[in-house]
Design a protein around this motif. Sequence first.
Motif, short mmCIF file in Angstrom:
data_model
loop_
_atom_site.label_atom_id
_atom_site.label_comp_id
_atom_site.label_asym_id
_atom_site.label_seq_id
_atom_site.Cartn_x
_atom_site.Cartn_y
_atom_site.Cartn_z
N ILE A 128 -10.95 4.78 -6.41
CA ILE A 128 -10.30 5.92 -5.76
C ILE A 128 -10.29 5.73 -4.24
O ILE A 128 -9.27 5.93 -3.59
CB ILE A 128 -10.99 7.24 -6.16
CG1 ILE A 128 -10.76 7.52 -7.63
CG2 ILE A 128 -10.49 8.40 -5.31
CD1 ILE A 128 -11.56 8.66 -8.19
N VAL A 129 -11.43 5.32 -3.68
CA VAL A 129 -11.51 5.09 -2.24
C VAL A 129 -10.58 3.95 -1.84
O VAL A 129 -9.90 4.02 -0.81
CB VAL A 129 -12.97 4.81 -1.81
CG1 VAL A 129 -13.03 4.33 -0.38
CG2 VAL A 129 -13.82 6.05 -2.00
N GLY A 130 -10.50 2.92 -2.65
CA GLY A 130 -9.62 1.79 -2.35
C GLY A 130 -8.15 2.18 -2.34
O GLY A 130 -7.39 1.78 -1.46
N VAL A 131 -7.74 2.99 -3.31
CA VAL A 131 -6.35 3.45 -3.36
C VAL A 131 -6.05 4.35 -2.17
O VAL A 131 -4.98 4.25 -1.56
CB VAL A 131 -6.06 4.16 -4.70
CG1 VAL A 131 -4.72 4.87 -4.67
CG2 VAL A 131 -6.11 3.17 -5.85
N LEU A 132 -6.98 5.23 -1.82
CA LEU A 132 -6.78 6.10 -0.66
C LEU A 132 -6.67 5.29 0.63
O LEU A 132 -5.85 5.59 1.49
CB LEU A 132 -7.91 7.12 -0.54
CG LEU A 132 -7.86 8.27 -1.54
CD1 LEU A 132 -9.10 9.14 -1.40
CD2 LEU A 132 -6.60 9.09 -1.36
N MET A 133 -7.49 4.26 0.76
CA MET A 133 -7.42 3.41 1.95
C MET A 133 -6.11 2.63 1.99
O MET A 133 -5.52 2.47 3.05
CB MET A 133 -8.60 2.43 1.98
CG MET A 133 -9.92 3.08 2.31
SD MET A 133 -9.93 3.91 3.90
CE MET A 133 -9.75 2.53 4.99
N MET A 134 -5.64 2.16 0.83
CA MET A 134 -4.39 1.41 0.80
C MET A 134 -3.22 2.30 1.20
O MET A 134 -2.33 1.87 1.92
CB MET A 134 -4.13 0.83 -0.58
CG MET A 134 -2.85 0.05 -0.64
SD MET A 134 -2.56 -0.66 -2.25
CE MET A 134 -0.88 -1.20 -2.06
#
Length: 61
Positions: free
Chosen positions: A5-11
């Motif tokens: 989830i954090v990775g998708v938000l950062m992307m």
Amino acid sequence: MEVVIVGVLMMFLPTLIALLRGHHNAFAIFLTNLLLGWTVIGWLIALIWSTTAREQRVRSA
């Protein structure tokens, strides 16, 4: 799961910034982010674009 989830938000951070700022090219920024965001250069382009000045719309009376 939280890492994903954090990775998708950062992307998609450039897209989120463009939407929150009401950028007139938010959809184009989203497409750039979606198609080129996995590269560092594409992500940086989308990020810089999302933080540029917004177009001021003038209402006619």
